[in-house]
Design a protein around this motif. Structure first.
Motif, PDB file in Angstrom:
ATOM      1  N   LYS A   1      -0.127  13.203  10.576  1.00  0.00           N
ATOM      2  CA  LYS A   1       0.335  14.469  11.168  1.00  0.00           C
ATOM      3  C   LYS A   1       1.712  14.898  10.642  1.00  0.00           C
ATOM      4  CE  LYS A   1      -0.223  12.441  15.066  1.00  0.00           C
ATOM      5  NZ  LYS A   1      -0.365  12.124  16.514  1.00  0.00           N
ATOM      6  N   LYS A   2       2.523  13.938  10.144  1.00  0.00           N
ATOM      7  CA  LYS A   2       3.813  14.290   9.557  1.00  0.00           C
ATOM      8  C   LYS A   2       3.780  14.310   8.032  1.00  0.00           C
ATOM      9  CE  LYS A   2       6.804  12.922  13.391  1.00  0.00           C
ATOM     10  NZ  LYS A   2       7.992  12.119  13.809  1.00  0.00           N
ATOM     11  N   GLY A   3       2.604  14.100   7.449  1.00  0.00           N
ATOM     12  CA  GLY A   3       2.481  14.200   6.005  1.00  0.00           C
ATOM     13  C   GLY A   3       2.326  12.858   5.316  1.00  0.00           C
ATOM     14  N   TRP A   4       3.123  12.647   4.243  1.00  0.00           N
ATOM     15  CA  TRP A   4       2.955  11.530   3.326  1.00  0.00           C
ATOM     16  C   TRP A   4       4.255  10.778   3.108  1.00  0.00           C
ATOM     17  CZ3 TRP A   4      -1.910  10.412   1.697  1.00  0.00           C
ATOM     18  CH2 TRP A   4      -2.871  11.412   1.838  1.00  0.00           C
ATOM     19  N   THR A   5       4.136   9.520   2.690  1.00  0.00           N
ATOM     20  CA  THR A   5       5.314   8.726   2.357  1.00  0.00           C
ATOM     21  C   THR A   5       4.946   7.664   1.331  1.00  0.00           C
ATOM     22  OG1 THR A   5       7.045   7.253   3.214  1.00  0.00           O
ATOM     23  CG2 THR A   5       4.893   7.133   4.289  1.00  0.00           C
ATOM     24  N   ALA A   6       5.904   7.339   0.451  1.00  0.00           N
ATOM     25  CA  ALA A   6       5.730   6.241  -0.493  1.00  0.00           C
ATOM     26  C   ALA A   6       6.159   4.919   0.119  1.00  0.00           C
ATOM     27  CB  ALA A   6       6.533   6.513  -1.763  1.00  0.00           C
ATOM     28  N   ASP A   7       6.699   4.970   1.337  1.00  0.00           N
ATOM     29  CA  ASP A   7       7.179   3.752   2.011  1.00  0.00           C
ATOM     30  C   ASP A   7       6.736   3.785   3.474  1.00  0.00           C
ATOM     31  OD1 ASP A   7       8.483   1.367   2.538  1.00  0.00           O
ATOM     32  OD2 ASP A   7      10.438   2.317   2.834  1.00  0.00           O
ATOM     33  N   HIS A   8       5.440   3.649   3.682  1.00  0.00           N
ATOM     34  CA  HIS A   8       4.875   3.730   5.028  1.00  0.00           C
ATOM     35  C   HIS A   8       5.366   2.574   5.900  1.00  0.00           C
ATOM     36  CE1 HIS A   8       2.002   4.382   8.237  1.00  0.00           C
ATOM     37  NE2 HIS A   8       1.527   3.156   8.081  1.00  0.00           N
ATOM     38  N   TYR A   9       5.631   2.891   7.164  1.00  0.00           N
ATOM     39  CA  TYR A   9       5.971   1.848   8.126  1.00  0.00           C
ATOM     40  C   TYR A   9       5.333   2.184   9.469  1.00  0.00           C
ATOM     41  CZ  TYR A   9       9.583   5.162   9.638  1.00  0.00           C
ATOM     42  OH  TYR A   9      10.237   6.278  10.067  1.00  0.00           O
ATOM     43  N   LEU A  10       5.245   1.218  10.322  1.00  0.00           N
ATOM     44  CA  LEU A  10       4.584   1.343  11.608  1.00  0.00           C
ATOM     45  C   LEU A  10       5.130   2.518  12.413  1.00  0.00           C
ATOM     46  CD1 LEU A  10       2.683   0.132  13.782  1.00  0.00           C
ATOM     47  CD2 LEU A  10       4.567  -1.360  14.452  1.00  0.00           C
ATOM     48  N   GLY A  11       4.234   3.425  12.798  1.00  0.00           N
ATOM     49  CA  GLY A  11       4.595   4.502  13.694  1.00  0.00           C
ATOM     50  C   GLY A  11       5.235   5.712  13.053  1.00  0.00           C
ATOM     51  N   ASP A  12       5.247   5.812  11.712  1.00  0.00           N
ATOM     52  CA  ASP A  12       5.921   6.968  11.108  1.00  0.00           C
ATOM     53  C   ASP A  12       5.043   8.219  11.059  1.00  0.00           C
ATOM     54  OD1 ASP A  12       4.195   6.466   8.986  1.00  0.00           O
ATOM     55  OD2 ASP A  12       5.767   5.943   7.549  1.00  0.00           O
ATOM     56  N   ASN A  13       3.763   8.071  11.415  1.00  0.00           N
ATOM     57  CA  ASN A  13       2.829   9.202  11.445  1.00  0.00           C
ATOM     58  C   ASN A  13       2.666   9.877  10.089  1.00  0.00           C
ATOM     59  OD1 ASN A  13       2.016   9.093  14.193  1.00  0.00           O
ATOM     60  ND2 ASN A  13       3.962  10.022  14.799  1.00  0.00           N
ATOM     61  N   ARG A  14       2.869   9.101   9.015  1.00  0.00           N
ATOM     62  CA  ARG A  14       2.646   9.566   7.659  1.00  0.00           C
ATOM     63  C   ARG A  14       1.645   8.662   6.965  1.00  0.00           C
ATOM     64  NH1 ARG A  14       6.388  13.246   5.546  1.00  0.00           N
ATOM     65  NH2 ARG A  14       8.114  13.740   6.981  1.00  0.00           N
ATOM     66  N   SER A  15       0.836   9.227   6.099  1.00  0.00           N
ATOM     67  CA  SER A  15      -0.112   8.442   5.328  1.00  0.00           C
ATOM     68  C   SER A  15       0.574   7.875   4.086  1.00  0.00           C
ATOM     69  CB  SER A  15      -1.303   9.304   4.905  1.00  0.00           C
ATOM     70  OG  SER A  15      -2.028   9.761   6.028  1.00  0.00           O
ATOM     71  N   PRO A  16       0.198   6.663   3.673  1.00  0.00           N
ATOM     72  CA  PRO A  16       0.834   6.072   2.492  1.00  0.00           C
ATOM     73  C   PRO A  16       0.313   6.677   1.199  1.00  0.00           C
ATOM     74  CG  PRO A  16      -0.846   4.591   3.348  1.00  0.00           C
ATOM     75  CD  PRO A  16      -0.736   5.732   4.329  1.00  0.00           C
ATOM     76  N   VAL A  17       1.214   6.973   0.287  1.00  0.00           N
ATOM     77  CA  VAL A  17       0.847   7.444  -1.045  1.00  0.00           C
ATOM     78  C   VAL A  17       0.467   6.236  -1.891  1.00  0.00           C
ATOM     79  CG1 VAL A  17       1.686   8.566  -3.141  1.00  0.00           C
ATOM     80  CG2 VAL A  17       2.409   9.417  -0.887  1.00  0.00           C
ATOM     81  N   GLY A  18      -0.635   6.327  -2.625  1.00  0.00           N
ATOM     82  CA  GLY A  18      -0.985   5.224  -3.503  1.00  0.00           C
ATOM     83  C   GLY A  18      -2.435   5.221  -3.918  1.00  0.00           C
ATOM     84  N   VAL A  19      -2.816   4.140  -4.559  1.00  0.00           N
ATOM     85  CA  VAL A  19      -4.187   3.896  -4.993  1.00  0.00           C
ATOM     86  C   VAL A  19      -4.657   2.624  -4.304  1.00  0.00           C
ATOM     87  CG1 VAL A  19      -5.693   3.450  -6.976  1.00  0.00           C
ATOM     88  CG2 VAL A  19      -3.717   4.971  -7.233  1.00  0.00           C
ATOM     89  N   PHE A  20      -5.740   2.726  -3.537  1.00  0.00           N
ATOM     90  CA  PHE A  20      -6.191   1.610  -2.719  1.00  0.00           C
ATOM     91  C   PHE A  20      -7.699   1.410  -2.871  1.00  0.00           C
ATOM     92  CE2 PHE A  20      -2.752   3.924  -0.555  1.00  0.00           C
ATOM     93  CZ  PHE A  20      -1.765   2.947  -0.579  1.00  0.00           C
ATOM     94  N   THR A  21      -8.113   0.175  -2.876  1.00  0.00           N
ATOM     95  CA  THR A  21      -9.537  -0.111  -2.964  1.00  0.00           C
ATOM     96  C   THR A  21     -10.241   0.206  -1.652  1.00  0.00           C
ATOM     97  OG1 THR A  21      -9.010  -2.430  -2.458  1.00  0.00           O
ATOM     98  CG2 THR A  21      -9.334  -1.861  -4.776  1.00  0.00           C
ATOM     99  N   LEU A  22     -11.566   0.390  -1.747  1.00  0.00           N
ATOM    100  CA  LEU A  22     -12.433   0.653  -0.600  1.00  0.00           C
ATOM    101  C   LEU A  22     -13.513  -0.423  -0.601  1.00  0.00           C
ATOM    102  CD1 LEU A  22     -12.826   4.517  -1.105  1.00  0.00           C
ATOM    103  CD2 LEU A  22     -11.309   3.371   0.537  1.00  0.00           C
ATOM    104  N   THR A  23     -13.444  -1.364   0.342  1.00  0.00           N
ATOM    105  CA  THR A  23     -14.308  -2.546   0.243  1.00  0.00           C
ATOM    106  C   THR A  23     -15.078  -2.875   1.510  1.00  0.00           C
ATOM    107  OG1 THR A  23     -12.420  -3.980   0.812  1.00  0.00           O
ATOM    108  CG2 THR A  23     -12.876  -3.631  -1.545  1.00  0.00           C
ATOM    109  N   ALA A  24     -14.918  -2.107   2.585  1.00  0.00           N
ATOM    110  CA  ALA A  24     -15.625  -2.434   3.830  1.00  0.00           C
ATOM    111  C   ALA A  24     -15.717  -1.198   4.707  1.00  0.00           C
ATOM    112  CB  ALA A  24     -14.920  -3.564   4.576  1.00  0.00           C
ATOM    113  N   ALA A  25     -16.747  -1.184   5.558  1.00  0.00           N
ATOM    114  CA  ALA A  25     -16.985  -0.046   6.447  1.00  0.00           C
ATOM    115  C   ALA A  25     -17.496  -0.554   7.785  1.00  0.00           C
ATOM    116  CB  ALA A  25     -17.988   0.915   5.815  1.00  0.00           C
ATOM    117  N   GLY A  26     -17.605   0.371   8.721  1.00  0.00           N
ATOM    118  CA  GLY A  26     -18.110   0.007  10.039  1.00  0.00           C
ATOM    119  C   GLY A  26     -18.141   1.227  10.931  1.00  0.00           C
TER     120      GLY A  26
END
Length: 247
Positions: free
Chosen positions: A113-138
């Protein structure tokens, strides 16, 4: 918007884990795995001529970000945030055909809801910028036919004290491998980078507005991705605001 631990080691621990998962959702202290916001070695070298490099890049992605996409990856889900402080995004699924990334499907979506960050931390309401694998669902619903490991459980259901618009957020989820152990169920609680770096960041169903850190999509989009993502194609999500992805 959810994370937590659901470890079946006795009724008491399960109850506690589910409460934790419900209260600290999507982008709280949940599961995840990534060392530096990357998912592996690059698909193109530093010395490539500009025209050749551009021809093999995911559209809208600069050389620095492209190098973080594993060379073996042939499926990319690109999340293009409208702006650093925006919760709105366009999500595009690409498949690699020869050396070229072909645009296959696209959908509107939401991020933190607050946008994006290159340094995500708990509770910042920003999504982390990066490249991440997708390996599980549910999710709450039965497996719609995915090749990913899928964990179905009512335990994924959003708490009913949340607003009604959020009740179906976790009917389907795909774990984004940020600060989690790859391949474990989406609600696995192990955090290699520690609790302060947040976790429990998923692709999940959209409720019409920004998230705590996850990326949300329509049910149709989630069903398509679940049926299309193929572990043999080494899928990754490339995510961030447009300016960060081009950098």
């Amino acid at each position: 918007m959810r994370h937590g631990e659901v470890r079946r080691v006795g009724a008491a621990m399960v109850t506690s884990a589910l409460l934790s998962a419900a209260l600290a959702a999507c982008g709280g202290s949940g599961a995840g795995h990534v060392r530096d916001g990357t998912a592996g070695a690059g698909a193109e070298g530093h010395g490539s001529p500009p025209s050749a490099a551009a021809a093999t890049r995911v559209p809208g992605v600069g050389e620095r970000v492209q190098r973080r996409i594993p060379a073996v990856s042939r499926q990319v889900l690109a999340v293009y945030g409208d702006g650093k402080d925006s919760a709105d995004a366009t999500v595009v699924f690409y498949a690699k055909r020869g050396p070229t990334w072909e645009r296959v499907r696209s959908w509107p979506g939401h991020n933190g809801k607050k946008g994006w960050t290159a340094d995500h931390y708990l509770g910042d309401n920003r999504s982390p910028v990066g490249v991440f694998t997708l390996t599980a669902a549910g999710g709450v619903l039965d497996d719609p036919g995915t090749r990913l490991p899928y964990t179905q459980s009512e335990d994924y259901a959003a708490p009913r004290w949340w607003g009604r618009s959020h009740w179906h957020d976790f009917d389907y989820v795909i774990a984004i491998d940020y600060n989690r152990v790859e391949g474990t169920p989406p609600d696995d609680a192990e955090q290699p980078l520690g609790e302060a770096k947040g976790g429990g960041i998923w692709l999940h169903m959209d409720h019409g507005s920004g998230t705590s850190a996850c990326v949300s999509l329509s049910r149709a989009a989630m069903e398509y991705l679940l049926r299309t993502l193929d572990p043999d194609q080494h899928p990754v999500v490339v995510m961030g605001d447009r300016a960060a992805l081009k950098g």
